[in-house]
Design a protein around this motif. Structure first.
Motif, mmCIF file in Angstrom:
data_model
loop_
_atom_site.group_PDB
_atom_site.id
_atom_site.type_symbol
_atom_site.label_atom_id
_atom_site.label_comp_id
_atom_site.label_asym_id
_atom_site.label_seq_id
_atom_site.Cartn_x
_atom_site.Cartn_y
_atom_site.Cartn_z
ATOM 1 N N VAL B 24 0.844 -1.206 0.000
ATOM 2 C CA VAL B 24 0.000 0.000 0.000
ATOM 3 C C VAL B 24 0.876 1.252 0.000
ATOM 4 N N ALA B 25 1.908 1.218 0.839
ATOM 5 C CA ALA B 25 2.802 2.378 0.919
ATOM 6 C C ALA B 25 3.460 2.638 -0.423
ATOM 7 N N TRP B 36 2.560 12.766 3.751
ATOM 8 C CA TRP B 36 2.611 13.253 5.137
ATOM 9 C C TRP B 36 3.064 12.158 6.088
ATOM 10 N N LEU B 37 2.728 10.891 5.732
ATOM 11 C CA LEU B 37 3.134 9.795 6.604
ATOM 12 C C LEU B 37 4.446 9.180 6.123
ATOM 13 N N LEU B 38 4.494 8.903 4.808
ATOM 14 C CA LEU B 38 5.671 8.207 4.276
ATOM 15 C C LEU B 38 6.935 9.025 4.457
ATOM 16 N N ARG B 39 6.789 10.348 4.321
ATOM 17 C CA ARG B 39 7.968 11.198 4.452
ATOM 18 C C ARG B 39 7.875 12.016 5.724
ATOM 19 N N SER B 40 7.628 11.349 6.817
ATOM 20 C CA SER B 40 7.506 12.094 8.064
ATOM 21 C C SER B 40 8.686 11.784 8.971
ATOM 22 N N ASN B 274 16.906 9.186 3.780
ATOM 23 C CA ASN B 274 16.523 10.451 4.406
ATOM 24 C C ASN B 274 15.808 11.360 3.402
ATOM 25 N N ASP B 275 14.666 11.895 3.832
ATOM 26 C CA ASP B 275 13.891 12.741 2.934
ATOM 27 C C ASP B 275 14.151 14.209 3.164
ATOM 28 N N ASP B 276 14.522 14.540 4.369
ATOM 29 C CA ASP B 276 14.651 15.945 4.710
ATOM 30 C C ASP B 276 15.693 16.061 5.820
#
Lengths: 93, 909
Positions: B24-25, B36-40, B274-276
């Motif tokens: 699903v992800a 908002w969830l995957l890249r939190s 890492n996204d951010d």
């Protein structure tokens, strides 16, 4: 190139000092966690330091470090990613 | 009691849920939803928890039961690294994002000049270091399964007899491998992140935390009866007092901190996924919190386990066996899932990270080399990379499985974990050196890694198999090859250290020393230096890495290659965007250095920096900074320098020629003026005698009576004027004859002395004040064969000139002889004033007469002399350096004849 002002306004100054804390904090933590090495070591419960006390000490430090880091994050999160190299930028101190 | 079958069903259901979550992800990420969830930061922090493996979940309790509080060091080190995020992790993440690094091997190779050798070394070391760790996870899953199986032995259940640890390990390994292949190699570009894997890891992080805390709460409040009772129980247990070796405490804290930075799987979730960069600071408090919670209940569980469980039961499994023994099947099931989660998430991410390294740094370079045709030829590189990655995943999992089979799964969990940490910690000097020190070189990194790794193998890995297993007892006691210095647990004769401390300290210390020394004495190549500057100055917004000389790179070739690696759609998108940003509405972008660099970074996210560099290099044809290119540039500039030198010489020649032309022109102008002067003069000269002749002849004709004397006088005047005219015309004819080459030479022999005598006699006889002539005595002994009359004519002319023009009070003419190898010089030098320099150039010209000089000549004498000397094979020139007027008559040596016999001499004289 515009020269940076010699003195920062109060907020900028505070932020820089907080970033100093961010930098120093791991060393403080390390220092505190090395302190138990100076404690007496013996299997004798009467003279030695009880494990429960040690646990309280180590986890206490841990908790304090986490809380301080958390507070620092709250205060500096917008400032920290501006990448100002605080020690190199012109500043008072 | 939970039946094994039941457990397997729950387990499969759990795995199915994980699959579903990951799926699903992955779908959501593809559609750009759920960011908002995957890249939190929450997911980021939870994914970091793969640091806590089964070694934590099961092993920490066992560790605490055996060695007291020492287990804490494994979590204190990473906590400190996280709290000190500003120092190292911030840089690491920034570099990882900026250079699009795919793994720790990629980072190190990239830092040290995209060295493939280094990448291969790091990859191999990582595989060797991590394989035991993967085996450890398999072992823990199997052990936990066996716990559930063991109580049933009494009941002679069929399932139990079917339980085979090796078989179980095999199926677990296979399942994990499939999961990793499915979700880890879905998209090629590692920097697009494995959302499915990360979300699954995050879910497992929650499960293991809840499981451990649940067991902890059950133990503290369910079994021990409260906090104070628990503390009392702890203090009265065998680990009741503070008893930790200081050296181990410090070393293990350092080791775990180092491993936290260097473990390939940690690097994967911390840097690559890492996204951010901002998440790092959030994780700086959240992750220590997670670690603290994970280790909070370890001691209580260990102590209560030691109390309640029968002696001899494995403390590593207290987390599981304690609730089980108390009949808490549900809790035991949760605990099992927690352990299972820890093991699987670690294996999945570690395998993913290692397979990226193996495929990018070992498989792809070799594949590229053996396919000489290069990246632009037919064949889909993208498929090859994915296939390589999938095979690497299976290979690494099977390595772990075979290690498990071979080691027999006997060692305590903690020991294997420490060994693995020691192995990967060897990357630390090269890593930190690369981040902070521009002087770090590839040679240094290779030497450091080599030394550290060798010492680690010798002092930690091999001894861990036990005495007489990998190393003989003799080696343990007497050292390698009988050298006492080389005992695996007492290197250099220093005994008494704890083996772990000994191994870690020696390997890291010598690693660092080797790294430093080799770096200091080496010299990095240009790319290495550029990359070094890039990495060290990453926080100062450094510029581009290096530029390609992209003029030769065909955009089309790059496009074809990019399609094969990135996929057709992604590549086309990338190229379209680049074209638009270059202001080209359609078609391919120009292969500017910026574009090629961006493309290389994009590719490196898929296949690693070194491979991407090599692939782009194949098409573009070399970086702009290779030594060869620098040499070529140097060559070119040398050529240009030479060319400009030649130009300079040419222009100098031209300006010289121009000067000569100018001089010639001046001379011509002067000559023209002279000719005009001469013509007017010759008209005058011709007219003057003509006028006298006409006048006197008219007188003779018309006068009635003339005295005889007068008649004679007039006739004499007419006669002498006629002679003057004749002489003038003779000279002109003479010159004309000589110039036209019609002259015939009458050769004769005579001594130079005689010739000079004749000339002097002819010139000066009968004059009132003849010039004093000094002739050289040796002239009499030199005999010449030439046209004597003509030579005499030249000499007469020169002597007569001296007589005419020398204005000295006591006029004197000195004749000098000077014989050289090629010529005989006869110099005529008087003591007069000389000739002005501007007049020297024209004195040999026809009609030249020196301005301001009086004389009856028509200015032909010297011109005639020059023509005569030319015919005689010699020359005549003006000696400008003499004090007076000097002329040099040069005769070729060929005219000199050997002295004839005395008889002839006498005849001649």
């Amino acid at each position: 190139m515009a020269r940076l002002p010699l003195f920062l306004e109060r907020r900028g100054y505070r932020m820089r000092r907080l970033m100093d804390v961010v930098r120093v904090l791991p060393f403080i933590g390390l220092g505190f966690w090395l302190i138990p090495l100076m404690w007496p070591q013996t299997p004798d419960p009467a003279e030695g330091v009880a494990t429960s006390d040690t646990l309280r000490y180590i986890f206490g430090i841990w908790l304090v470090l986490i809380i301080v880091t958390f507070l620092l994050w709250r205060r500096t999160k917008d400032f920290a990613d501006r990448d100002l190299p605080p020690d190199e930028a012109s500043e008072e101190a | 009691m939970v039946a094994l079958n039941q457990l397997v069903v729950v387990c499969l259901a759990y795995v199915a849920i994980l699959f579903a979550v990951a799926f699903v992800a992955e779908r959501a990420a593809l559609r750009g939803r759920g960011g908002w969830l995957l890249r939190s930061p929450l997911i980021y922090t939870l994914s970091l928890s793969i640091y806590c493996t089964a070694w934590t979940f099961y092993g920490a309790v066992g560790y605490a039961a055996r060695s007291g509080l020492e287990y804490l060091t494994i979590y204190l080190g990473p906590s400190l690294v996280m709290i000190g995020w500003w120092w190292i992790l911030r840089r690491l993440v920034r570099i990882g994002r900026r250079q699009r690094v795919t793994s720790i091997a990629d980072l190190i190779s990239s830092r040290y000049g995209k060295s493939n050798a280094l990448a291969i070394a790091v990859t191999l070391m990582a595989v060797i270091g991590v394989t035991p760790y993967i085996a450890l996870q398999l072992q823990s899953v199997v052990l936990s399964l066996s716990i559930f199986a063991a109580p049933d032995v009494a009941q002679a259940d069929e399932t139990v007899e079917a339980f085979n640890p090796v078989q179980a390990a095999f199926w677990v390994a296979l399942g994990l491998g499939l999961f990793t292949v499915l979700f880890g190699t879905r998209n090629l570009n590692v920097n697009e992140r494995h959302h499915g894997v990360v979300i699954a890891v995050a879910v497992e992080a929650v499960v293991k935390l809840i499981a451990l805390i649940a067991v902890g709460i059950f133990v503290v409040w369910g079994l021990a009866g409260g906090l104070n009772e628990t503390f009392a129980r702890i203090d009265s247990s065998t680990i009741g007092t503070w008893e930790v070796q200081g050296s181990r405490w410090a070393t293990l804290t350092l080791l775990s901190a180092a491993a936290f930075l260097c473990l390939p799987r940690m690097f994967q979730v911390m840097v690559v996924e890492n996204d951010d960069e901002k998440y790092l600071q959030i994780a700086s408090w959240a992750f220590p919190l997670y670690l603290m919670l994970m280790s909070l209940f370890v001691v209580p569980i260990a102590v209560v386990g030691l109390d309640l469980m029968p002696a001899g039961s494995n403390p590593d499994l207290f987390v599981l066996s304690l609730p089980l023994s108390q009949g808490q099947n549900g809790l035991a099931m949760l605990s099992f899932l927690g352990g299972f989660s820890s093991a699987t998430s670690m294996v999945i991410v570690a395998t993913l990270a290692l397979s990226t390294m193996v495929s990018n740094h070992i498989v792809m370079p070799f594949w590229l080399r053996f396919r000489r045709s290069g990246a632009t030829q037919s064949g889909d590189v993208r498929n090859v990379v994915i296939l390589a990655r999938r095979l690497s995943i299976l290979l690494i999992i099977s390595l772990g499985f075979f290690y498990y089979r071979l080691s027999g799964g006997s060692s305590a969990l903690a020991a294997i974990g420490t060994i693995s940490f020691g192995g990967v910690a060897q990357f630390l000097p090269a890593l930190l050196g690369g981040l902070f020190w521009r002087g770090a070189t590839r040679t240094g990194a290779l030497v450091g890694l080599g030394v550290g790794f060798a010492i680690w193998v010798f002092t930690m890995l091999l001894p861990s198999f036990g005495v007489d297993a990998a190393l003989s007892r003799a080696t343990f006691e007497e050292g390698l090859l009988g050298l006492g210095m080389l005992r695996p647990q007492a290197l250099f004769g220093i005994e008494g250290l704890d083996p772990t401390v000994h191994a870690v300290v020696w390997s890291l210390a010598l690693n660092t020393v080797g790294f430093f020394i080799a770096s200091v004495f080496g010299f990095p190549d240009p790319i290495e230096r550029l990359q070094g500057a890039q990495f060290v100055k990453v926080m100062d917004h450094a510029g581009p890495t290096r530029s390609w000389t992209a003029s030769v790179a065909g955009s089309e070739d790059l496009m074809i290659m990019a399609q094969r690696i990135l996929g057709a759609r992604e590549a086309q998108d990338f190229f379209r965007r680049a074209a638009r940003s270059q202001g080209l509405p359609g078609g391919l972008p120009e292969p500017t250095p910026t574009f090629v660099e961006a493309l290389e970074r994009e590719l490196s996210a898929s296949v690693g920096a070194a491979t991407a560099h090599a692939m782009v290099g194949q098409i573009v044809g070399g970086t702009s900074v290779s030594v060869q290119d620098l040499l070529a540039v140097a060559d070119e500039s040398a050529q240009m320098l030479e060319y400009s030198n030649q130009l300079e010489i040419k222009s100098r020649e031209l300006s010289e020629t121009a000067a000569q032309l100018r001089a010639a022109n001046e001379k011509l102008t002067q000559l023209s003026v002279q000719k005009d002067n001469f013509l007017s003069q010759i008209s005058h000269e011709l007219r003057t005698p003509m006028t006298s002749i006409r006048s006197f002849s008219e007188i003779l004709r018309d006068a009635e009576s003339l005295k005889d004397a007068d008649k004679t006088r007039y006739a004499t005047i007419i006669h002498s004027e006629t002679l003057r005219l004749t002489r003038l015309l003779d000279d002109l004819i003479d010159l004309s004859v000589l110039e036209n080459g019609q002259v015939t030479l009458h050769m004769g022999d005579s001594s130079l002395g005689d010739i000079l005598d004749r000339a002097v006699t002819t010139s000066l006889t009968g004059l009132e004040r003849p010039i004093a002539v000094t002739a050289p005595e040796e002239a009499g002994s030199i005999y010449l064969r030439t046209d004597l009359d003509r030579l005499v004519q030249v000499f007469i002319n020169l002597i007569t000139n001296a007589q005419k023009y020398c204005r000295a009070d006591e006029p004197a003419l000195t004749i000098r002889l000077d014989q050289t190898a090629t010529a005989l010089h006869v110099d005529f030098i008087d003591n007069g004033a000389g000739i002005a320099p501007d007049a020297q150039a024209v004195i040999f010209e026809k009609f030249a007469r020196i301005a301001g000089e009086e004389g009856e000549g028509a200015g032909l004498g010297l011109a005639i002399c020059q023509e005569i000397m030319l015919r005689l094979g010699g020359s005549i020139s003006y000696l400008s350096r003499e004090n007076g007027t000097g002329f040099r008559v040069a005769l070729p040596t060929s005219v000199i004849v050997e002295r004839a016999d005395p008889a002839r001499v006498s005849v001649a004289s």
